[in-house]
Design an enzyme around this catalytic site. Structure first.
Site, PDB file in Angstrom:
ATOM      1  N   LYS A 163       2.262  -1.256  -5.891  1.00 61.17           N
ATOM      2  CA  LYS A 163       1.542  -0.745  -4.724  1.00 61.17           C
ATOM      3  C   LYS A 163       1.584   0.773  -4.644  1.00 61.17           C
ATOM      4  CE  LYS A 163       0.287  -1.644  -0.103  1.00 61.17           C
ATOM      5  NZ  LYS A 163      -1.104  -1.804  -0.539  1.00 61.17           N
ATOM      6  N   GLU A 191     -15.420  -0.704  -4.537  1.00 65.92           N
ATOM      7  CA  GLU A 191     -14.201  -1.273  -3.954  1.00 65.92           C
ATOM      8  C   GLU A 191     -14.212  -2.800  -4.070  1.00 65.92           C
ATOM      9  OE1 GLU A 191     -11.394  -0.284  -3.241  1.00 65.92           O
ATOM     10  OE2 GLU A 191     -10.566  -1.809  -1.916  1.00 65.92           O
ATOM     11  N   TRP A 233       9.513  -1.657 -11.722  1.00 62.08           N
ATOM     12  CA  TRP A 233       8.189  -1.604 -12.360  1.00 62.08           C
ATOM     13  C   TRP A 233       8.420  -0.750 -13.599  1.00 62.08           C
ATOM     14  CZ3 TRP A 233       4.443   1.891 -13.939  1.00 62.08           C
ATOM     15  CH2 TRP A 233       3.148   1.373 -14.133  1.00 62.08           C
ATOM     16  N   GLU A 281      -8.509  -6.777  -9.425  1.00 63.99           N
ATOM     17  CA  GLU A 281      -7.068  -6.672  -9.169  1.00 63.99           C
ATOM     18  C   GLU A 281      -6.413  -8.030  -8.966  1.00 63.99           C
ATOM     19  OE1 GLU A 281      -5.768  -2.735  -6.699  1.00 63.99           O
ATOM     20  OE2 GLU A 281      -7.230  -4.000  -5.691  1.00 63.99           O
ATOM     21  N   ASN A 318      14.647   5.254  -8.770  1.00 62.67           N
ATOM     22  CA  ASN A 318      13.180   5.170  -8.731  1.00 62.67           C
ATOM     23  C   ASN A 318      12.669   6.553  -9.118  1.00 62.67           C
ATOM     24  OD1 ASN A 318      10.486   4.712  -8.005  1.00 62.67           O
ATOM     25  ND2 ASN A 318      10.867   5.125  -5.841  1.00 62.67           N
ATOM     26  N   GLY A 319      11.793   6.626 -10.118  1.00 62.44           N
ATOM     27  CA  GLY A 319      11.295   7.933 -10.561  1.00 62.44           C
ATOM     28  C   GLY A 319      11.417   8.039 -12.069  1.00 62.44           C
ATOM     29  N   CYS A 377       9.050   0.792  -8.138  1.00 57.17           N
ATOM     30  CA  CYS A 377      10.469   0.476  -8.083  1.00 57.17           C
ATOM     31  C   CYS A 377      10.956   0.594  -6.642  1.00 57.17           C
ATOM     32  CB  CYS A 377      11.333   1.385  -8.951  1.00 57.17           C
ATOM     33  SG  CYS A 377      10.988   1.254 -10.687  1.00 57.17           S
ATOM     34  N   ARG A 402       6.700  -3.004  -4.574  1.00 57.34           N
ATOM     35  CA  ARG A 402       6.795  -1.747  -5.322  1.00 57.34           C
ATOM     36  C   ARG A 402       6.947  -1.969  -6.826  1.00 57.34           C
ATOM     37  NH1 ARG A 402       7.906   2.512  -1.877  1.00 57.34           N
ATOM     38  NH2 ARG A 402       8.571   3.779  -3.632  1.00 57.34           N
ATOM     39  N   HIS A 448     -29.731   0.930 -16.565  1.00 53.90           N
ATOM     40  CA  HIS A 448     -29.488   1.937 -17.601  1.00 53.90           C
ATOM     41  C   HIS A 448     -28.418   1.487 -18.595  1.00 53.90           C
ATOM     42  CE1 HIS A 448     -32.209   4.746 -15.762  1.00 53.90           C
ATOM     43  NE2 HIS A 448     -31.606   4.595 -14.593  1.00 53.90           N
ATOM     44  N   LYS A 482     -11.315  -4.869  -5.991  1.00 52.55           N
ATOM     45  CA  LYS A 482     -10.541  -5.927  -5.340  1.00 52.55           C
ATOM     46  C   LYS A 482     -10.563  -7.188  -6.192  1.00 52.55           C
ATOM     47  CE  LYS A 482      -8.703  -4.454  -3.165  1.00 52.55           C
ATOM     48  NZ  LYS A 482      -8.248  -3.197  -2.677  1.00 52.55           N
TER      49      LYS A 482
HETATM   50  C1  G6P Z   1      -2.060   1.756  -6.567  1.00 55.81           C
HETATM   51  C2  G6P Z   1      -2.361   0.552  -5.703  1.00 55.81           C
HETATM   52  C3  G6P Z   1      -3.766   0.674  -5.110  1.00 55.81           C
HETATM   53  C4  G6P Z   1      -3.900   1.982  -4.365  1.00 55.81           C
HETATM   54  C5  G6P Z   1      -3.542   3.190  -5.245  1.00 55.81           C
HETATM   55  C6  G6P Z   1      -3.428   4.469  -4.425  1.00 55.81           C
HETATM   56  O1  G6P Z   1      -2.845   1.719  -7.703  1.00 55.81           O
HETATM   57  O2  G6P Z   1      -2.243  -0.648  -6.444  1.00 55.81           O
HETATM   58  O3  G6P Z   1      -3.998  -0.395  -4.221  1.00 55.81           O
HETATM   59  O4  G6P Z   1      -5.199   2.129  -3.889  1.00 55.81           O
HETATM   60  O5  G6P Z   1      -2.264   2.985  -5.860  1.00 55.81           O
HETATM   61  O6  G6P Z   1      -2.365   4.338  -3.524  1.00 55.81           O
HETATM   62  P1  G6P Z   1      -2.182   5.207  -2.232  1.00 55.81           P
HETATM   63  O7  G6P Z   1      -0.868   4.763  -1.645  1.00 55.81           O
HETATM   64  O8  G6P Z   1      -2.159   6.646  -2.659  1.00 55.81           O
HETATM   65  O9  G6P Z   1      -3.319   4.927  -1.328  1.00 55.81           O
END
Ligand code: G6P
Length: 613
Positions: free
Chosen positions: A608, A486, A79, A493, A105-106, A2, A27, A509, A490
């Site tokens: 994010k 990772e 969000w 996502e 937000n929260g 948010c 956000r 396995h 990616k």
């Molecule tokens: C969310 C984002 C990810 C990120 C994670 C941790 O899930 O979509 O891209 O890696 O949060 O975020 P941070 O700000 O703690 O690195």
């Protein structure tokens, strides 16, 4: 998670608010809303969907002359946590009188009990949100002093909040407050802007104040007065942001993600600049705030993080063990406080977070502090909650990362962890010469990444081969195992392909049962320890019909020939190679997602900065 914006000052406030929301859309982007003061009345507009939908609605519904003369308002991009992303659940929310508008937000954890109490006093609610309850509570507390009403309401709240509140009865101010969710206030000339993140403020001023938890501020066009929740004045210093609005623009790229991938040579140069000491063969990381004796005395490194940041920690785990001969382990931050973490004063805890606001990582930091560990952070956002609560650590200096899928933050996190490991290593294991050699490797990073970026067109071409499969497997060994994780994250996502990362040895396995003719396997087969074994695992995949895209070291023609397709990674130290390798996978995911027509910068369901547990 948010985004909130508040503005008071000059005419055309709705434009400022909507532009601010666009900057904060990373956000959350499932619904949005705006409330402004017009002739001392609150006028509100909300919409399900992205900020663009709200923007079109406001421009269609509000007469232009009214729009232009408005000087004060608050806005929100959501969000969803409580209730689906509908118009009725979108913020701002009003109190019973309709004279108070709130964006939040929260999470208000005790909203159910507050709601029943208010309902028994005759309040009726229209939404399913916790926020509407807080709006009504503020209204209930208002006995002619708006500031006091917000204070009194916040005293009754359990949970987290970053809020901005408007009152038609006191139109010359906005009240803002925070607990656990960020609030930044930009001090302009005759205008003041409140936001969840400085990105919404950049176009107006460089001078900002970060609120601390339980700060509550009266914001006017002339400036800001900050108190605590007991009405005692507090002083917070003004910080200069140090980057301009262009840093938060796409700069000619089709997506923020592509821009941020291409920014990595510069971002890495910034993260490294002034931090390598070629005389001592070590790293200069003053923010760690540790003496050589304290470092020598450490018995363990615990790395905490979520998502991509946790994957950076996994590379760090290899680096600390290899370079510094110290036991290192990664813990998923969300789990940390629910187990019994065994920590003491000789344990170094490093919290890794791009945003510095992730709720689980923050809670893990608090737990580690309780246990008396040596806690520091690795954040990108300056002044963020985790950076401030740890008090020591290292900033990435990667610049604003807007794309929801993290790219440059990951590579800079790994670069800083390599420097931390080098620093520890010099005190424990490395000779000066070894230290200098490794520092020279780190120094090469911008150039190494540049070599991968130059393969962009080729990677885009390769992506055609893999873009229309619904499953993909990523495999690697040693420090390339977290790179495989990772790479898979990616891809899933942003392209919504079901992708899994495995240690190359683990495939047989179980997951190998899923391989069929043409199933993509992305294998990291660069020159790292265990490469020959990975090549064996690749053969096992090929024998079952998999289509293998390999990451191979440059000039390793023999390995390249064994792949269906390959991308080359420059020859360098295996730990350093994790960074160019991940950049190759970022580009691959980007092109696959683009071919599939996905919303690359704002993937469905994601946000994010995840400020809820
Ligand atoms: C969310 C984002 C990810 C990120 C994670 C941790 O899930 O979509 O891209 O890696 O949060 O975020 P941070 O700000 O703690 O690195």
């Amino acid at each position: 998670m948010c985004g909130i914006v508040g503005y008071i000052g000059k005419a055309d406030a709705p434009t400022v608010l909507l532009n601010g929301l666009r900057r904060l859309e990373y956000r959350g982007y499932d619904s949005a809303g705006i409330a402004v003061l017009d002739d001392d009345r609150i006028v509100i507009s909300r919409a399900a969907g992205k900020v663009a939908v709200l923007s079109d609605r406001v421009r269609a519904e509000w007469p232009a002359e009214r729009f232009a003369r408005v000087t004060t308002g608050v806005a929100h991009t959501r969000w969803a946590t409580h209730g689906p992303p509908t118009e009725v659940n979108a913020h701002p929310h009003l109190d019973r009188s309709g004279d108070i508008a709130l964006v939040h937000n929260g999470i208000i954890e005790n909203y159910r009990s507050l709601r029943s109490r208010l309902e028994s006093n005759g309040h009726r609610f229209h939404s399913e949100t916790d926020t509407e309850v807080l709006a009504h509570l503020i209204g209930e507390c208002d006995r002619g002093d708006f500031f006091q009403a917000v204070c009194d309401a916040l005293h009754q709240v359990v949970g987290t909040f970053g809020i901005a509140v408007l009152s038609a009865r006191e139109p010359e101010k906005i009240i803002t407050a925070r607990r656990g969710s960020p609030i930044v206030i930009g001090i302009g000339a005759g205008e003041t802007i409140i936001a969840s993140d400085a990105a919404a403020i950049l176009a107006h001023t460089q001078r900002v104040i970060y609120l601390d938890d339980d700060d509550i501020a009266i914001v006017t066009a002339e400036g800001v007065e900050i108190r605590d929740l007991h009405n005692i004045p507090v002083t917070r210093e003004i910080t200069e942001l140090g980057y301009d609005a262009a840093a938060a623009e796409k700069g000619g790229h089709e997506h923020f993600m592509l821009k941020e991938i291409h920014e990595q040579p510069d971002a890495l140069a910034n993260a490294i600049r002034g931090r390598l000491d070629f005389n001592l063969g070590s790293a200069v990381l003053a923010g760690m705030g540790t003496s050589a004796r304290e470092l020598a005395d450490l018995q363990r490194v615990v790395l905490l993080g979520c998502g991509t940041s946790m994957h950076a920690g996994l590379v760090g785990e290899y680096a600390f063990e290899d370079l510094a001969d110290i036991h290192a382990e990664v813990q998923q931050a969300a789990e940390f406080r629910y187990r019994n973490p065994i920590l003491g004063s000789r344990d170094l805890v490093i919290a890794i977070s791009q945003s510095g606001e992730t709720a689980d990582t923050l809670a893990a930091v608090r737990e580690a502090n309780q246990k008396g560990a040596f806690v520091m952070s690795l954040c990108n956002v300056v002044g963020s909650t985790i950076a401030r609560e740890t008090g020591r650590g290292v900033y990435l200096h990667a610049g604003p990362e807007i794309s929801v899928a993290s790219t440059k933050a990951f590579t800079c996190q790994v670069a800083v962890l390599l420097m931390m490991a080098l620093k520890l290593g010099r005190g424990r294991r490395f000779s000066r010469e070894e230290g200098i050699r490794f520092a020279r490797e780190i120094e090469q990073l911008p150039a190494l990444v540049g070599k991968v970026l130059r393969q962009n067109a080729r990677i885009a071409e390769i992506a055609w081969e893999y873009a229309f499969n619904e499953h993909a497997f990523f495999i690697g060994r040693g420090p390339m195992y977290p790179v495989a994780l990772e790479g898979a994250l990616k891809l899933k996502e942003i392209s919504y392909i079901h992708a899994e990362g495995y240690h190359a040895a683990e495939l047989k396995h179980g997951p190998i049962a899923l391989l069929q003719q043409g199933t993509p396997v992305i294998a990291i087969a660069c020159d790292v320890p265990g490469k020959d074994k990975t090549l064996g695992n690749i053969e096992e995949c090929c024998a079952r019909g998999a289509k293998v895209l390999g990451l191979v070291t440059e000039r390793d023609h023999e390995t390249a020939e064994r792949m269906h397709d390959f991308i080359t990674i420059p020859r360098c130290h295996p730990l350093v190679a994790t960074i160019p390798a991940v950049v190759a996978l970022q580009l691959f995911s980007y092109h696959v997602a683009r071919l599939r027509g996905c919303e690359i910068d704002q993937p469905r369901n994601l946000a994010k900065s995840v400020t809820v547990e």
